[in-house]
Write a protein that holds these residues in place. Structure first.
Motif, PDB file in Angstrom:
ATOM      1  N   TYR A   1       0.828  -1.210   0.000  1.00  0.00           N
ATOM      2  CA  TYR A   1       0.000   0.000   0.000  1.00  0.00           C
ATOM      3  C   TYR A   1       0.858   1.254   0.000  1.00  0.00           C
ATOM      4  O   TYR A   1       0.550   2.258  -0.639  1.00  0.00           O
ATOM      5  CB  TYR A   1      -0.944   0.022   1.209  1.00  0.00           C
TER       6      TYR A   1
ATOM      7  N   HIS B   1      -1.120  11.054   3.442  1.00  0.00           N
ATOM      8  CA  HIS B   1      -2.537  11.362   3.217  1.00  0.00           C
ATOM      9  C   HIS B   1      -3.505  10.233   3.558  1.00  0.00           C
ATOM     10  O   HIS B   1      -4.664  10.484   3.858  1.00  0.00           O
ATOM     11  CB  HIS B   1      -2.777  11.860   1.789  1.00  0.00           C
ATOM     12  N   ASP B   2      -3.058   8.985   3.531  1.00  0.00           N
ATOM     13  CA  ASP B   2      -3.980   7.892   3.849  1.00  0.00           C
ATOM     14  C   ASP B   2      -3.758   7.292   5.234  1.00  0.00           C
ATOM     15  O   ASP B   2      -4.410   6.313   5.595  1.00  0.00           O
ATOM     16  CB  ASP B   2      -3.856   6.772   2.805  1.00  0.00           C
TER      17      ASP B   2
ATOM     18  N   ASN C   1      -4.765   6.846  -8.429  1.00  0.00           N
ATOM     19  CA  ASN C   1      -5.781   5.796  -8.361  1.00  0.00           C
ATOM     20  C   ASN C   1      -6.310   5.451  -9.751  1.00  0.00           C
ATOM     21  O   ASN C   1      -6.613   4.297 -10.036  1.00  0.00           O
ATOM     22  CB  ASN C   1      -6.939   6.209  -7.446  1.00  0.00           C
TER      23      ASN C   1
ATOM     24  N   ASP D   1      -3.767  12.230  -5.774  1.00  0.00           N
ATOM     25  CA  ASP D   1      -4.234  10.955  -5.225  1.00  0.00           C
ATOM     26  C   ASP D   1      -5.169  10.285  -6.227  1.00  0.00           C
ATOM     27  O   ASP D   1      -5.019   9.112  -6.576  1.00  0.00           O
ATOM     28  CB  ASP D   1      -4.967  11.247  -3.904  1.00  0.00           C
TER      29      ASP D   1
ATOM     30  N   HIS E   1       1.542   3.633  -2.867  1.00  0.00           N
ATOM     31  CA  HIS E   1       0.569   4.628  -3.340  1.00  0.00           C
ATOM     32  C   HIS E   1       0.865   6.047  -2.843  1.00  0.00           C
ATOM     33  O   HIS E   1       1.047   6.954  -3.656  1.00  0.00           O
ATOM     34  CB  HIS E   1      -0.847   4.162  -2.992  1.00  0.00           C
TER      35      HIS E   1
HETATM   36 MN    MN Z   1      -4.961   7.742  -1.420  1.00  0.00          MN
END
Ligand code: MN
Length: 711
Positions: free
Chosen positions: A58, A85-86, A156, A152, A61
């Motif tokens: 992850y 950010h996540d 994605n 982001d 990303h």
């Molecule tokens: Mn994200």
């Protein structure tokens, strides 16, 4: 200092910590290296062994997102935000932790991006509008939140094909097309916009995408790739004219070709401009010189020349646009701009923001103002679509249920609208509301972001007053439907009383099928319809009786309102008279006669307004007759006006009181209704004025009745 020197084996291929930091330092030697390092390590640990749909760790990303933003040369705080950010959304990290480690500024940015991500979990119908609102809210805080969110989303989209579920891919692609790409365009980030559109288009219209891509390929094979040749010719032309320029050419991307085909209803073959060239020069003056050279060499297509240098687009975009006929059936689009304009055209406000002095808080507010203005207004035709979308949301507000469910409503909406937006039953049963925990009247206007709790009661039904309070079509329709329904029930109850009365007046017992036949004759659907029709006086008594029992509407039925029982002293025997329709005198009233040339005598109550009017005229025109009720004068129709409270059953109460006083309702008409009351004119058959006065007193005593007047 925190440092992770060796990437664990599962992080192969991910941008390394020092690579990322070096990239930032390259364009900003003052960047806070420690901040970036801390963010990298924190995010790496927080995401741990989480995997993306692609099977990649992850962690790859947020690092890719940060990488995208280094291309825009954004400041260290923005890059750190991208890396983090996540973490709050998807890991055990808390906002407090972020603030403690990275300071309030980064914490605020991360929180902004987290908020934006939360909405992606909303239901389909609410998502688009909701996204937009959050964007606007977030942007008014800090534009960097939006930049991180766009990067982001771009990443994605780049990895969208890894998502297994087609519906999920579609949803994300549609959202990108509807919301994110236009937003990127709005702030002038054309590069982001184009890539998002291409990826989304590929997902949403795979066949169209394939066929356009194939056609472009075939075209290339057939005629050879003409782009380099045309670009070379263009560069040569400009060089000979003394303008030094960088010329590049490209095929338009499939989505813009597709949109053009759809907009102009033309086929691919008819589409003549699929190539676009860009001429980048050093100065504004050279832009115009280049344009002159181009237009002298090739005919320009009328209506396609746009000077966005002298009149920039709202998002700050500047360029000269023209389309020329390069060869038969080949149109090429050419954009001419300076280097600075080019940077801004590709990365919009972000570029401006990155290239100018580092924008600090004081400058930022003016940027935000610009941005809001851009979002607020659009004046070029090609922005119309987006503008419409924006305008659509500009007059909307968003409110939450206590459970956090979001509903969008028009501005000015009240808890009634909100309740109906949640569920019709909730609307019907609303008795009160709490906004942000405080009890408020149902007429309160909901503000953007309010939490609205509807207090309900199973016994409640929609109030007529709500029609003045609700503004949404859904609420208004539901309220009207319910009012119609309860009004009908009330009329049916009243109609039943009248019906029973009417049946008693028939000369014989009613046969078994009489009602069914009557309904057929009167063209009514069912018994209720008949009762309502009777209450509303859509038929005369005689018509109903005749329908129930053909032949019965003869001599012996329907006690006429002006029954023969009335005798009046002072009239020449045999002279026809009428009880005036204006004042409806009843025995006991002081009366006076008015002789009408062809209509016999009209009997008025002495205080009737008609008489007052006549008194002003010359005596010759009026012919008064002094009258008095005869002994045993009995029965006349009086007219009263009754104002009842606007609550269910009030009309039924009125009819019950009238019945209890031994009077008959002859006709009933609803005159006016407002939020609190409705006013009815009721004709009642009474024996005399004493009975009428008792009746009026009885009505006035009833709680459901607000006022009673004799007309
Ligand atoms: Mn994200």
């Amino acid at each position: 200092m925190l440092q992770s020197n060796a990437a664990p084996p599962h992080l192969q291929g991910v941008l390394r910590q020092y690579e990322l930091v070096d990239r930032v330092l390259e364009y900003d030697p003052q960047a806070n290296e420690a901040l970036l390092n801390r963010a990298y390590v924190f995010s790496l640990h927080a995401h741990g062994s989480q995997k993306r749909a692609s099977g990649d760790p992850y962690f790859s990303h947020p690092i890719e997102v940060a990488g995208i933003l280094t291309d825009l040369r954004l400041d260290d705080e923005t890059i750190a935000t991208a890396i983090l950010h996540d973490t709050v959304e998807d890991t055990v990290a808390t906002p407090e932790e972020i603030e403690r480690i990275f300071g309030p500024s980064v914490a605020r940015l991360v929180e902004g991006v987290t908020k934006l991500s939360k909405i992606e979990a909303q239901t389909e119908s609410e998502r688009a509008a909701e996204n937009l609102r959050k964007f606007l809210l977030a942007m008014s805080d800090d534009i960097r939140v939006l930049l991180v969110k766009l990067a982001d989303r771009l990443h994605n989209m780049r990895t969208l094909h890894h998502i297994a579920k087609p519906e999920k891919r579609r949803r994300i692609a549609k959202e990108t097309m509807d919301i994110y790409a236009p937003l990127a365009e709005r702030i002038g980030m054309y590069e982001f916009m184009r890539e998002m559109q291409t990826l989304a288009f590929q997902q949403l219209e795979p066949e169209a995408y394939e066929s356009i891509a194939r056609r472009l390929e075939q075209l290339g094979e057939a005629g050879g790739n003409r782009i380099p040749a045309i670009a070379e010719g263009l560069a040569g032309l400009l060089a000979r004219g003394g303008v030094e320029a960088e010329v590049s050419g490209r095929e338009k991307h499939p989505y813009s070709i597709w949109r053009k085909m759809a907009e102009r209803h033309i086929s691919f073959e008819q589409l003549s401009d699929i190539m676009a060239f860009r001429v980048v020069v050093d100065s504004e003056e050279e832009c115009y010189r280049a344009l002159g050279l181009i237009h002298r060499r090739w005919p320009s297509v009328p209506g396609r020349f746009k000077d966005y240098i002298s009149t920039p687009k709202r998002n700050g975009y500047r360029s000269l646009h023209t389309t020329v006929i390069h060869a038969e059936n080949t149109r090429v689009e050419i954009q001419v701009r300076t280097r600075e304009m080019h940077a801004q055209a590709e990365f919009g406000l972000a570029a401006h923001w990155a290239y100018k002095d580092r924008v600090r808080a004081d400058h930022q507010s003016s940027w935000i103002r610009d941005l809001v203005e851009i979002l607020d207004t659009a004046d070029s035709p090609e922005e119309l679509l987006e503008h419409t979308r924006m305008a659509m949301y500009a007059d909307r507000i968003f409110a939450f249920t206590p459970k956090g469910e979001l509903h969008q409503l028009p501005k000015g909406a009240t808890p009634i609208d909100f309740a109906y937006a949640v569920h019709t039953d909730l609307g019907d049963q609303a008795v009160g509301a709490k906004i942000n925990g405080r009890v408020v009247p149902l007429s309160t206007v909901i503000e953007n972001g309010d939490q609205v709790q509807i207090l309900r009661s199973a016994g409640q039904t929609p109030q007529r007053a709500w029609l003045g309070v609700a503004i949404t079509g859904k609420a208004l329709a539901a309220i009207r439907r319910s009012l119609r329904h309860s009004e009908r029930a009330e009329h049916a109850a009243l109609g039943r009383k009248l019906y029973v009365d009417l049946v008693e007046r028939l000369p014989a017992q009613l046969g078994q099928d009489a009602l069914a036949h009557a309904l057929k004759r009167l063209k009514l659907a069912d018994e209720e319809a008949l009762l309502v029709a009777i209450a509303r006086r859509q038929f005369t008594d005689a018509q109903v009786m005749e329908a129930l029992m053909p032949g019965s509407a003869g001599a012996d039925i329907a006690p006429a309102p002006q029954a023969s029982a009335i005798s009046i002293k002072g009239l020449t025997p045999g002279v026809a008279f009428d009880l005036a329709g204006c004042c409806h005198p009843v025995p006991g009233d002081r009366i006076v006669g008015l002789r009408r040339p062809d209509a016999g005598i009209e009997v008025h109550a002495i205080d009737c307004g008609v008489l007052t009017d006549l008194a002003d005229r010359s005596a010759a025109e009026t012919d008064w007759v002094d009258l008095a009720w005869g002994d045993g004068a009995d029965g006349a129709v009086a007219r009263i006006q009754v104002q009842v409270k606007n609550v269910p059953g009030s009309l039924g109460i009125v009819s019950t009181i009238i019945g209890a006083h031994g009077a008959n309702i002859i006709a009933l008409r609803l005159d006016t209704r407002d939020a609190r009351f409705h006013t009815n004119t009721i004709d009642v058959e009474v024996h005399d004025v004493q009975q009428l006065m008792r009746l009026i007193a009885g009505l006035r005593a009833a709680d459901a009745v607000n006022a009673v007047e004799r007309v």
